[in-house]
Write a protein that holds these residues in place. Structure first.
Motif, short mmCIF file in Angstrom:
data_model
loop_
_atom_site.label_atom_id
_atom_site.label_comp_id
_atom_site.label_asym_id
_atom_site.label_seq_id
_atom_site.Cartn_x
_atom_site.Cartn_y
_atom_site.Cartn_z
N ALA A 190 -52.79 -26.27 -30.90
CA ALA A 190 -51.20 -26.06 -30.40
C ALA A 190 -50.76 -26.88 -30.39
O ALA A 190 -49.99 -27.62 -30.53
N VAL A 220 -48.64 -21.22 -30.07
CA VAL A 220 -50.05 -21.06 -29.35
C VAL A 220 -49.98 -22.22 -28.10
O VAL A 220 -49.53 -23.36 -28.95
N GLY A 224 -57.04 -27.83 -26.43
CA GLY A 224 -55.48 -27.56 -27.27
C GLY A 224 -55.44 -28.62 -28.64
O GLY A 224 -54.15 -27.65 -29.16
#
Length: 232
Positions: free
Chosen positions: A193, A175, A188
């Motif tokens: 991620a 991601v 994030g």
């Protein structure tokens, strides 16, 4: 993961300040909310609250108003006034895409990546922005805090909701997250991620991005497809 980030399958992008240029509409909508709550313009209280709004760009708006006004009924009253004012400004044509943002989203999708757009606004406001830009249907999923159990940034919930809902990636390291505030970056990072980028088109800058743990800092979201292709 390779240096070209070829394993990135899901890209979670913020809206206002990242893909959408709102020209300071958040502060203008705050003025309307402050007036509704009886906060006198020019007062120390007004200045303190506006400073907090500026410092927390990217955070869920209802969370901001809970901090500013305490009691839940007051926070919801202020948030309703804010969302109404912001929606009217959007309807007045005072919003536009960040230059090249739509093309960047289309490039990401053409490269086989799934893109999700997220916001700290309520769903009604997010839909108004998408409609005003002609972006309905541009991406398969759009998320607001209510879609992820009510917690917005800096919590990782919207990123993880995008991961679960789209099933585009097998691992959170596949991601990428990009946004213009430290709250975008922190969400994030907390989600795990593989790439977390701050972009310089909005509220915060390099110092805030670095402090929040950004892996990259970009001049604009338009650079993200190039970064993922390994040509930036």
């Amino acid at each position: 993961m390779t240096s070209t980030f070829e394993d990135i399958r899901l890209v979670v992008l913020d809206m206002a300040g990242t893909t959408v240029a709102d020209g300071g509409l958040v502060e203008r909508a705050f003025e309307a909310a402050a007036a509704e709550m009886g906060v006198a313009p020019g007062s120390a209280d007004h200045a303190e609250k506006l400073d907090h709004v500026r410092a927390t760009m990217g955070e869920s708006k209802i969370s901001v108003f809970r901090h500013l006004f305490g009691a839940e009924d007051l926070a919801r009253r202020a948030n309703t006034a804010f969302e109404k004012a912001y929606g009217e400004l959007v309807d007045g044509g005072l919003i536009a895409p960040v230059p090249g943002a739509r093309e960047a989203i289309e490039q990401l999708q053409a490269d086989g990546r799934t893109v999700v757009l997220t916001t700290g606004f309520a769903r009604v406001t997010q839909d108004a922005v998408l409609g005003a830009l002609g972006w309905r249907g541009l991406v398969p999923v759009t998320l607001c805090p209510a879609d992820a159990g009510g917690r917005g940034r800096p919590f990782p919930d919207m990123v993880l909701e995008a991961f679960v809902r789209t099933k585009a990636a097998d691992d959170v390291r596949q991601v990428a997250v990009a946004g213009d505030t430290s709250y975008d970056v922190l969400s994030g990072v907390r989600a795990g991620a593989g790439l977390v980028a701050g972009v310089r088109t909005g509220a915060h800058g390099d110092a805030e991005f670095d402090a929040a743990g950004a892996t990259h800092v970009l001049d604009s979201v338009t650079e993200l497809p190039l970064l993922l292709r390994g040509v930036l």
